[in-house]
Design an enzyme around this catalytic site. Structure first.
Site, PDB file in Angstrom:
ATOM      1  N   ARG A 169      55.201  34.205  51.919  1.00 21.85           N
ATOM      2  CA  ARG A 169      55.634  35.273  52.798  1.00 21.85           C
ATOM      3  C   ARG A 169      54.502  35.942  53.566  1.00 21.85           C
ATOM      4  O   ARG A 169      54.601  36.167  54.764  1.00 21.85           O
ATOM      5  CB  ARG A 169      56.362  36.376  52.012  1.00 21.85           C
ATOM      6  CG  ARG A 169      57.808  36.123  51.814  1.00 21.85           C
ATOM      7  CD  ARG A 169      58.253  36.795  50.542  1.00 21.85           C
ATOM      8  NE  ARG A 169      57.642  36.098  49.429  1.00 21.85           N
ATOM      9  CZ  ARG A 169      58.217  35.096  48.782  1.00 21.85           C
ATOM     10  NH1 ARG A 169      59.411  34.725  49.110  1.00 21.85           N
ATOM     11  NH2 ARG A 169      57.595  34.465  47.810  1.00 21.85           N
ATOM     12  N   THR A 170      53.428  36.294  52.853  1.00 19.58           N
ATOM     13  CA  THR A 170      52.357  37.030  53.531  1.00 19.58           C
ATOM     14  C   THR A 170      51.762  36.160  54.633  1.00 19.58           C
ATOM     15  O   THR A 170      51.542  36.618  55.764  1.00 19.58           O
ATOM     16  CB  THR A 170      51.276  37.441  52.514  1.00 19.58           C
ATOM     17  OG1 THR A 170      51.913  38.142  51.449  1.00 19.58           O
ATOM     18  CG2 THR A 170      50.238  38.335  53.148  1.00 19.58           C
TER      19      THR A 170
ATOM     20  N   LYS B 211      31.094  21.511  50.516  1.00 17.17           N
ATOM     21  CA  LYS B 211      29.718  20.968  50.587  1.00 17.17           C
ATOM     22  C   LYS B 211      28.708  21.971  50.051  1.00 17.17           C
ATOM     23  O   LYS B 211      27.504  21.799  50.209  1.00 17.17           O
ATOM     24  CB  LYS B 211      29.355  20.665  52.042  1.00 17.17           C
ATOM     25  CG  LYS B 211      30.206  19.612  52.696  1.00 17.17           C
ATOM     26  CD  LYS B 211      29.673  19.389  54.124  1.00 17.17           C
ATOM     27  CE  LYS B 211      30.603  18.519  54.935  1.00 17.17           C
ATOM     28  NZ  LYS B 211      30.267  18.584  56.365  1.00 17.17           N
TER      29      LYS B 211
ATOM     30  N   ARG C  27      43.088  36.149  52.255  1.00 19.32           N
ATOM     31  CA  ARG C  27      43.567  36.362  50.889  1.00 19.32           C
ATOM     32  C   ARG C  27      42.676  35.563  49.958  1.00 19.32           C
ATOM     33  O   ARG C  27      42.454  34.371  50.169  1.00 19.32           O
ATOM     34  CB  ARG C  27      45.007  35.883  50.754  1.00 19.32           C
ATOM     35  CG  ARG C  27      45.424  35.711  49.315  1.00 19.32           C
ATOM     36  CD  ARG C  27      46.887  35.395  49.158  1.00 19.32           C
ATOM     37  NE  ARG C  27      47.704  36.569  49.439  1.00 19.32           N
ATOM     38  CZ  ARG C  27      48.983  36.679  49.068  1.00 19.32           C
ATOM     39  NH1 ARG C  27      49.584  35.696  48.425  1.00 19.32           N
ATOM     40  NH2 ARG C  27      49.666  37.762  49.332  1.00 19.32           N
TER      41      ARG C  27
ATOM     42  N   HIS D  67      46.405  45.073  47.870  1.00 15.49           N
ATOM     43  CA  HIS D  67      47.206  44.294  48.820  1.00 15.49           C
ATOM     44  C   HIS D  67      47.770  45.314  49.819  1.00 15.49           C
ATOM     45  O   HIS D  67      48.967  45.613  49.834  1.00 15.49           O
ATOM     46  CB  HIS D  67      48.320  43.580  48.060  1.00 15.49           C
ATOM     47  CG  HIS D  67      49.025  42.495  48.826  1.00 15.49           C
ATOM     48  ND1 HIS D  67      48.882  42.316  50.191  1.00 15.49           N
ATOM     49  CD2 HIS D  67      49.890  41.528  48.420  1.00 15.49           C
ATOM     50  CE1 HIS D  67      49.623  41.277  50.561  1.00 15.49           C
ATOM     51  NE2 HIS D  67      50.246  40.789  49.506  1.00 15.49           N
TER      52      HIS D  67
HETATM   53  C1  NCD Z   1      52.469  39.382  45.826  1.00 15.37           C
HETATM   54  C2  NCD Z   1      50.984  39.084  45.716  1.00 15.37           C
HETATM   55  O1  NCD Z   1      50.515  38.058  46.210  1.00 15.37           O
HETATM   56  O2  NCD Z   1      50.300  39.937  45.174  1.00 15.37           O
HETATM   57  N1  NCD Z   1      53.135  38.534  46.718  1.00 15.37           N
HETATM   58  C3  NCD Z   1      53.224  38.910  48.031  1.00 15.37           C
HETATM   59  O3  NCD Z   1      52.248  39.007  48.734  1.00 15.37           O
HETATM   60  N2  NCD Z   1      54.437  39.241  48.495  1.00 15.37           N
HETATM   61  C4  NCD Z   1      53.160  39.530  44.539  1.00 15.37           C
HETATM   62  C5  NCD Z   1      53.102  38.424  43.536  1.00 15.37           C
HETATM   63  O4  NCD Z   1      52.492  37.381  43.750  1.00 15.37           O
HETATM   64  O5  NCD Z   1      53.714  38.599  42.481  1.00 15.37           O
END
Ligand code: NCD
Length: 361
Positions: free
Chosen positions: A90-91, A119, A140, A173
Protein backbone atom coordinates in the site's frame (compact mmCIF):
# COMPACT_ATOMS: atom_id res chain seq x y z
CA UNK A 1 4.40 27.09 13.15
CA UNK A 2 7.89 25.67 13.59
CA UNK A 3 10.78 28.05 12.94
CA UNK A 4 13.29 26.48 10.64
CA UNK A 5 16.77 25.57 11.74
CA UNK A 6 19.42 24.58 9.23
CA UNK A 7 20.77 21.03 9.05
CA UNK A 8 23.88 22.56 7.47
CA UNK A 9 24.63 24.32 10.72
CA UNK A 10 24.77 21.35 13.03
CA UNK A 11 27.17 18.38 13.12
CA UNK A 12 25.60 14.91 12.95
CA UNK A 13 27.04 14.03 16.36
CA UNK A 14 25.32 17.05 17.93
CA UNK A 15 22.09 16.54 16.01
CA UNK A 16 21.77 12.98 17.29
CA UNK A 17 21.81 14.20 20.88
CA UNK A 18 18.70 16.38 20.42
CA UNK A 19 15.23 15.35 21.56
CA UNK A 20 12.57 14.71 18.88
CA UNK A 21 11.00 18.10 19.59
CA UNK A 22 14.39 19.77 19.20
CA UNK A 23 15.06 17.96 15.92
CA UNK A 24 11.70 18.82 14.33
CA UNK A 25 12.53 22.44 13.25
CA UNK A 26 15.43 21.12 11.16
CA UNK A 27 13.04 19.36 8.79
CA UNK A 28 10.83 22.31 7.83
CA UNK A 29 11.15 25.17 5.34
CA UNK A 30 11.17 28.84 6.36
CA UNK A 31 7.47 29.02 5.42
CA UNK A 32 6.74 26.22 7.93
CA UNK A 33 6.08 23.70 5.14
CA UNK A 34 7.79 20.34 5.51
CA UNK A 35 11.04 19.93 3.59
CA UNK A 36 12.13 16.48 4.71
CA UNK A 37 9.31 14.39 6.20
CA UNK A 38 11.03 12.30 8.82
CA UNK A 39 9.03 12.16 12.04
CA UNK A 40 5.55 12.81 13.42
CA UNK A 41 6.90 15.45 15.80
CA UNK A 42 7.56 17.88 12.95
CA UNK A 43 3.82 18.36 12.27
CA UNK A 44 1.80 20.85 14.28
CA UNK A 45 -1.96 21.30 14.27
CA UNK A 46 -1.83 24.09 11.71
CA UNK A 47 0.09 21.92 9.23
CA UNK A 48 -2.12 18.88 9.89
CA UNK A 49 -5.25 20.94 9.16
CA UNK A 50 -3.58 22.36 6.07
CA UNK A 51 -2.66 18.91 4.71
CA UNK A 52 -6.11 17.47 5.41
CA UNK A 53 -7.83 20.43 3.69
CA UNK A 54 -5.46 20.19 0.74
CA UNK A 55 -5.98 16.42 0.42
CA UNK A 56 -9.73 17.02 0.20
CA UNK A 57 -9.24 19.69 -2.48
CA UNK A 58 -6.98 17.41 -4.52
CA UNK A 59 -9.49 14.58 -4.13
CA UNK A 60 -12.35 16.76 -5.36
CA UNK A 61 -10.35 18.34 -8.19
CA UNK A 62 -9.35 14.82 -9.26
CA UNK A 63 -12.96 13.80 -9.84
CA UNK A 64 -13.01 15.37 -13.32
CA UNK A 65 -10.73 14.75 -16.28
CA UNK A 66 -10.05 18.48 -16.50
CA UNK A 67 -9.06 18.48 -12.84
CA UNK A 68 -6.81 15.44 -13.19
CA UNK A 69 -5.19 17.05 -16.24
CA UNK A 70 -4.53 20.19 -14.20
CA UNK A 71 -3.03 18.27 -11.25
CA UNK A 72 -0.74 16.35 -13.57
CA UNK A 73 0.88 19.55 -14.82
CA UNK A 74 1.94 20.73 -11.36
CA UNK A 75 5.18 18.82 -10.87
CA UNK A 76 5.85 17.56 -14.37
CA UNK A 77 9.44 18.75 -14.09
CA UNK A 78 10.17 16.53 -11.05
CA UNK A 79 11.27 12.94 -10.68
CA UNK A 80 11.07 10.79 -7.56
CA UNK A 81 13.00 7.72 -6.41
CA UNK A 82 11.00 5.22 -4.40
CA UNK A 83 13.67 3.35 -2.47
CA UNK A 84 11.87 0.59 -0.58
CA UNK A 85 14.14 -2.10 0.84
CA UNK A 86 11.43 -3.48 3.12
CA UNK A 87 8.21 -5.18 1.98
CA UNK A 88 5.40 -2.82 1.04
CA UNK A 89 2.21 -2.93 -0.99
CA UNK A 90 0.00 0.00 0.00
CA UNK A 91 2.59 2.59 0.99
CA UNK A 92 4.57 1.98 -2.17
CA UNK A 93 1.54 2.07 -4.46
CA UNK A 94 0.00 5.09 -2.82
CA UNK A 95 3.21 7.10 -3.10
CA UNK A 96 3.56 5.89 -6.70
CA UNK A 97 0.00 6.99 -7.44
CA UNK A 98 0.40 10.29 -5.57
CA UNK A 99 3.46 11.06 -7.72
CA UNK A 100 1.54 10.24 -10.89
CA UNK A 101 -1.41 12.43 -9.88
CA UNK A 102 0.97 15.40 -9.59
CA UNK A 103 2.80 14.57 -12.81
CA UNK A 104 6.00 13.45 -11.07
CA UNK A 105 7.79 10.61 -12.83
CA UNK A 106 8.51 7.88 -10.29
CA UNK A 107 11.32 5.31 -10.44
CA UNK A 108 11.98 2.52 -7.98
CA UNK A 109 14.65 0.43 -6.29
CA UNK A 110 13.10 -2.23 -4.09
CA UNK A 111 15.82 -4.80 -3.93
CA UNK A 112 19.29 -3.72 -2.73
CA UNK A 113 20.65 -6.98 -4.17
CA UNK A 114 20.25 -5.64 -7.68
CA UNK A 115 21.67 -2.16 -6.97
CA UNK A 116 25.35 -1.44 -6.39
CA UNK A 117 24.82 -2.05 -2.68
CA UNK A 118 25.41 -5.69 -3.70
CA UNK A 119 28.93 -4.62 -4.78
CA UNK A 120 29.58 -3.20 -1.35
CA UNK A 121 28.48 0.40 -1.93
CA UNK A 122 27.33 2.05 1.26
CA UNK A 123 23.71 3.09 1.74
CA UNK A 124 24.95 6.68 2.07
CA UNK A 125 26.57 6.55 -1.39
CA UNK A 126 23.43 4.93 -2.78
CA UNK A 127 21.28 7.81 -1.49
CA UNK A 128 23.74 10.35 -2.81
CA UNK A 129 23.61 8.67 -6.21
CA UNK A 130 19.81 8.96 -6.20
CA UNK A 131 20.11 12.68 -5.52
CA UNK A 132 22.13 13.05 -8.73
CA UNK A 133 19.12 11.94 -10.79
CA UNK A 134 16.01 12.69 -8.75
CA UNK A 135 14.29 15.60 -7.04
CA UNK A 136 12.74 13.62 -4.18
CA UNK A 137 13.57 10.39 -2.36
CA UNK A 138 10.80 8.40 -0.70
CA UNK A 139 12.35 5.66 1.36
CA UNK A 140 11.43 2.70 3.53
CA UNK A 141 14.12 0.81 5.42
CA UNK A 142 14.32 -1.63 8.33
CA UNK A 143 16.85 0.71 9.97
CA UNK A 144 15.59 2.95 12.73
CA UNK A 145 16.76 6.53 12.29
CA UNK A 146 18.13 5.96 8.78
CA UNK A 147 15.79 8.40 7.02
CA UNK A 148 16.75 11.02 9.58
CA UNK A 149 20.46 10.43 9.08
CA UNK A 150 20.09 10.57 5.29
CA UNK A 151 18.11 13.81 5.57
CA UNK A 152 21.04 15.33 7.47
CA UNK A 153 23.58 13.85 5.03
CA UNK A 154 21.85 14.97 1.83
CA UNK A 155 21.25 18.47 3.21
CA UNK A 156 24.99 18.74 3.65
CA UNK A 157 25.78 18.06 -0.01
CA UNK A 158 25.62 20.43 -2.99
CA UNK A 159 22.45 18.66 -4.20
CA UNK A 160 20.09 18.67 -1.25
CA UNK A 161 16.68 17.18 -2.07
CA UNK A 162 13.73 16.31 0.18
CA UNK A 163 13.56 12.89 1.80
CA UNK A 164 10.25 11.35 2.85
CA UNK A 165 10.30 8.58 5.42
CA UNK A 166 7.92 5.83 4.32
CA UNK A 167 8.68 3.69 7.37
CA UNK A 168 11.92 3.42 9.36
CA UNK A 169 12.45 0.28 11.43
CA UNK A 170 10.23 -0.11 14.47
CA UNK A 171 10.31 3.59 15.04
CA UNK A 172 8.40 5.97 12.77
CA UNK A 173 5.97 5.92 9.87
CA UNK A 174 4.90 9.57 9.67
CA UNK A 175 2.96 9.41 6.40
CA UNK A 176 0.86 6.47 7.62
CA UNK A 177 0.06 8.63 10.65
CA UNK A 178 -0.95 11.47 8.31
CA UNK A 179 -3.38 9.23 6.45
CA UNK A 180 -4.72 7.94 9.76
CA UNK A 181 -5.31 11.52 10.90
CA UNK A 182 -7.01 12.34 7.58
CA UNK A 183 -9.26 9.28 8.00
CA UNK A 184 -10.10 10.21 11.59
CA UNK A 185 -10.84 13.81 10.57
CA UNK A 186 -13.14 12.69 7.74
CA UNK A 187 -14.88 10.09 9.91
CA UNK A 188 -15.57 12.60 12.69
CA UNK A 189 -16.30 15.55 10.40
CA UNK A 190 -19.88 15.86 11.65
CA UNK A 191 -18.97 15.13 15.27
CA UNK A 192 -16.62 18.04 15.96
CA UNK A 193 -13.51 16.49 14.41
CA UNK A 194 -10.77 14.60 16.24
CA UNK A 195 -10.85 16.74 19.42
CA UNK A 196 -12.38 15.11 22.53
CA UNK A 197 -12.27 11.57 21.11
CA UNK A 198 -10.89 8.35 22.59
CA UNK A 199 -8.53 6.25 20.46
CA UNK A 200 -7.97 2.64 21.50
CA UNK A 201 -4.77 1.08 20.10
CA UNK A 202 -4.54 -2.72 20.08
CA UNK A 203 -1.98 -5.35 19.08
CA UNK A 204 1.79 -5.17 18.72
CA UNK A 205 2.29 -1.72 20.16
CA UNK A 206 5.90 -2.45 21.11
CA UNK A 207 7.07 -2.72 17.51
CA UNK A 208 4.30 -1.10 15.50
CA UNK A 209 5.75 2.10 14.05
CA UNK A 210 2.36 3.29 12.82
CA UNK A 211 1.07 3.46 16.40
CA UNK A 212 4.18 5.28 17.59
CA UNK A 213 3.79 7.96 14.89
CA UNK A 214 0.00 8.28 15.23
CA UNK A 215 0.23 8.63 19.00
CA UNK A 216 2.57 11.58 18.35
CA UNK A 217 0.25 13.28 15.84
CA UNK A 218 -2.78 12.87 18.11
CA UNK A 219 -0.97 14.96 20.71
CA UNK A 220 -1.78 17.99 18.53
CA UNK A 221 -5.52 17.65 19.21
CA UNK A 222 -7.46 18.83 22.24
CA UNK A 223 -8.48 16.35 24.89
CA UNK A 224 -7.82 13.16 22.90
CA UNK A 225 -7.51 10.17 25.22
CA UNK A 226 -5.19 7.34 24.13
CA UNK A 227 -5.71 3.78 25.40
CA UNK A 228 -3.05 1.13 24.74
CA UNK A 229 -4.40 -2.44 24.90
CA UNK A 230 -1.84 -5.22 24.44
CA UNK A 231 -0.37 -8.24 26.20
CA UNK A 232 2.45 -7.18 28.50
CA UNK A 233 5.17 -8.34 26.10
CA UNK A 234 3.79 -6.20 23.26
CA UNK A 235 2.88 -3.07 25.23
CA UNK A 236 3.73 0.45 24.07
CA UNK A 237 7.21 1.83 24.79
CA UNK A 238 7.90 3.88 27.89
CA UNK A 239 9.28 6.69 25.71
CA UNK A 240 5.80 7.23 24.22
CA UNK A 241 4.15 7.20 27.66
CA UNK A 242 6.75 9.64 29.00
CA UNK A 243 5.97 12.01 26.15
CA UNK A 244 2.22 11.82 26.76
CA UNK A 245 2.75 12.36 30.46
CA UNK A 246 5.01 15.37 29.93
CA UNK A 247 2.37 16.92 27.64
CA UNK A 248 -0.40 16.30 30.20
CA UNK A 249 -2.31 13.98 27.86
CA UNK A 250 -4.68 11.43 29.31
CA UNK A 251 -3.74 7.82 28.57
CA UNK A 252 -4.32 4.32 29.85
CA UNK A 253 -2.34 1.09 29.52
CA UNK A 254 -4.28 -2.16 29.78
CA UNK A 255 -4.34 -5.85 28.89
CA UNK A 256 -8.15 -5.77 28.70
CA UNK A 257 -8.86 -4.91 25.07
CA UNK A 258 -12.41 -6.24 24.96
CA UNK A 259 -13.41 -4.33 28.08
CA UNK A 260 -12.31 -1.04 26.53
CA UNK A 261 -14.14 -1.33 23.19
CA UNK A 262 -17.35 0.44 24.41
CA UNK A 263 -15.30 3.52 25.44
CA UNK A 264 -13.60 3.98 22.07
CA UNK A 265 -14.47 6.38 19.26
CA UNK A 266 -11.74 4.84 17.12
CA UNK A 267 -10.17 1.41 17.43
CA UNK A 268 -6.75 1.08 15.82
CA UNK A 269 -5.87 -2.58 15.28
CA UNK A 270 -2.37 -3.78 14.37
CA UNK A 271 -0.80 -7.12 13.45
CA UNK A 272 1.91 -9.00 15.31
CA UNK A 273 5.20 -7.61 13.94
CA UNK A 274 6.97 -10.96 14.17
CA UNK A 275 9.54 -10.11 11.52
CA UNK A 276 11.41 -8.52 14.44
CA UNK A 277 11.70 -11.85 16.28
CA UNK A 278 10.18 -13.27 19.44
CA UNK A 279 9.22 -11.32 22.53
CA UNK A 280 9.45 -12.61 26.06
CA UNK A 281 6.79 -12.24 28.71
CA UNK A 282 3.81 -13.97 30.26
CA UNK A 283 1.84 -16.08 27.75
CA UNK A 284 -1.36 -14.59 26.36
CA UNK A 285 -4.24 -15.62 24.10
CA UNK A 286 -3.90 -13.89 20.69
CA UNK A 287 -7.68 -13.94 20.20
CA UNK A 288 -8.12 -11.66 23.21
CA UNK A 289 -6.64 -9.01 20.93
CA UNK A 290 -8.78 -9.73 17.84
CA UNK A 291 -11.79 -7.65 16.79
CA UNK A 292 -14.67 -9.93 15.76
CA UNK A 293 -18.24 -9.68 14.52
CA UNK A 294 -19.43 -9.97 18.14
CA UNK A 295 -17.39 -6.91 19.10
CA UNK A 296 -19.35 -4.84 16.57
CA UNK A 297 -22.30 -5.11 18.95
CA UNK A 298 -20.54 -3.20 21.72
CA UNK A 299 -18.73 -0.68 19.51
CA UNK A 300 -20.30 2.81 19.62
CA UNK A 301 -22.81 3.43 16.85
CA UNK A 302 -20.50 6.10 15.43
CA UNK A 303 -17.23 4.44 16.41
CA UNK A 304 -14.75 3.42 13.71
CA UNK A 305 -12.39 0.48 13.20
CA UNK A 306 -8.99 1.25 11.66
CA UNK A 307 -5.99 -0.84 10.62
CA UNK A 308 -2.85 0.23 8.74
CA UNK A 309 -2.93 -3.17 6.95
CA UNK A 310 -1.74 -5.77 6.13
CA UNK A 311 -3.98 -7.68 8.51
CA UNK A 312 -3.94 -11.28 9.56
CA UNK A 313 -6.67 -12.37 11.94
CA UNK A 314 -6.89 -9.24 14.09
CA UNK A 315 -10.05 -8.09 12.34
CA UNK A 316 -12.41 -10.77 11.14
CA UNK A 317 -13.68 -10.32 7.60
CA UNK A 318 -17.26 -10.29 8.95
CA UNK A 319 -16.56 -6.68 9.93
CA UNK A 320 -15.61 -5.58 6.41
CA UNK A 321 -19.08 -4.54 5.30
CA UNK A 322 -19.98 -2.70 8.50
CA UNK A 323 -20.08 1.05 7.81
CA UNK A 324 -17.82 1.60 10.83
CA UNK A 325 -14.96 -0.36 9.25
CA UNK A 326 -12.79 2.29 7.59
CA UNK A 327 -9.57 0.42 6.83
CA UNK A 328 -10.15 0.31 3.08
CA UNK A 329 -10.94 4.01 3.14
CA UNK A 330 -7.61 4.55 4.91
CA UNK A 331 -5.84 2.99 1.92
CA UNK A 332 -7.34 5.45 -0.56
CA UNK A 333 -6.96 8.39 1.82
CA UNK A 334 -3.24 7.57 1.84
CA UNK A 335 -2.96 8.50 -1.81
CA UNK A 336 -4.66 11.89 -1.33
CA UNK A 337 -2.77 12.95 1.79
CA UNK A 338 0.55 11.86 0.27
CA UNK A 339 -0.24 13.93 -2.83
CA UNK A 340 -1.00 16.83 -0.47
CA UNK A 341 2.29 16.33 1.38
CA UNK A 342 4.35 16.23 -1.81
CA UNK A 343 2.56 19.26 -3.30
CA UNK A 344 3.20 21.18 -0.06
CA UNK A 345 6.85 20.09 0.03
CA UNK A 346 7.28 21.60 -3.44
CA UNK A 347 5.21 24.70 -2.50
CA UNK A 348 2.42 24.09 -5.03
CA UNK A 349 -0.26 23.97 -2.31
CA UNK A 350 -1.50 27.57 -2.60
CA UNK A 351 -1.90 27.20 -6.34
CA UNK A 352 -4.04 24.08 -5.88
CA UNK A 353 -6.21 25.95 -3.39
CA UNK A 354 -6.68 28.82 -5.87
CA UNK A 355 -7.65 26.40 -8.63
CA UNK A 356 -10.09 24.72 -6.24
CA UNK A 357 -11.71 28.03 -5.26
CA UNK A 358 -12.18 28.97 -8.92
CA UNK A 359 -13.36 25.62 -10.27
CA UNK A 360 -14.69 23.36 -7.56
CA UNK A 361 -16.55 25.31 -4.93
C1 NCD B 1 2.56 -0.90 8.26
C2 NCD B 1 4.07 -0.79 8.31
O1 NCD B 1 4.75 -1.05 7.32
O2 NCD B 1 4.54 -0.37 9.36
N1 NCD B 1 2.07 -1.08 6.96
C3 NCD B 1 1.76 0.03 6.22
O3 NCD B 1 2.60 0.82 5.87
N2 NCD B 1 0.46 0.25 5.95
C4 NCD B 1 1.98 -1.83 9.23
C5 NCD B 1 2.43 -3.25 9.25
O4 NCD B 1 3.28 -3.68 8.48
O5 NCD B 1 1.89 -3.99 10.08
Amino acid sequence: MLHRKMLQEIAWADFQKLSLAEKAPYFVQSSGRPYHCVMAQQFDREMLDHLCDLATRIRRIGKSKQGMDYLSTLLKNKRAMLYFTQPSTRTFLSFYSACQILGIRPAEVRDPDISSEAKGETKEDTIRTFSSFFDLIIMRTPMQGFAEEMAWMISNTDRPIPIINAGSGKDQHPTQALLDIYTLARSFEKRGGIDNKTVLFCGDLARGRTVRSLSGLLMNYTNVRQIFAAPECLQIGQDILDRLKAAGIEYEVTTDFKGKIPEADAIYMTRLQDEWGDVSGPPYKPEDYFFTGDDLKVLKREGIIMHPLPRRKEISTECDNDSRAVYWRQVRNGMWIRAALIATTFCRDDEITQYYMLNNR
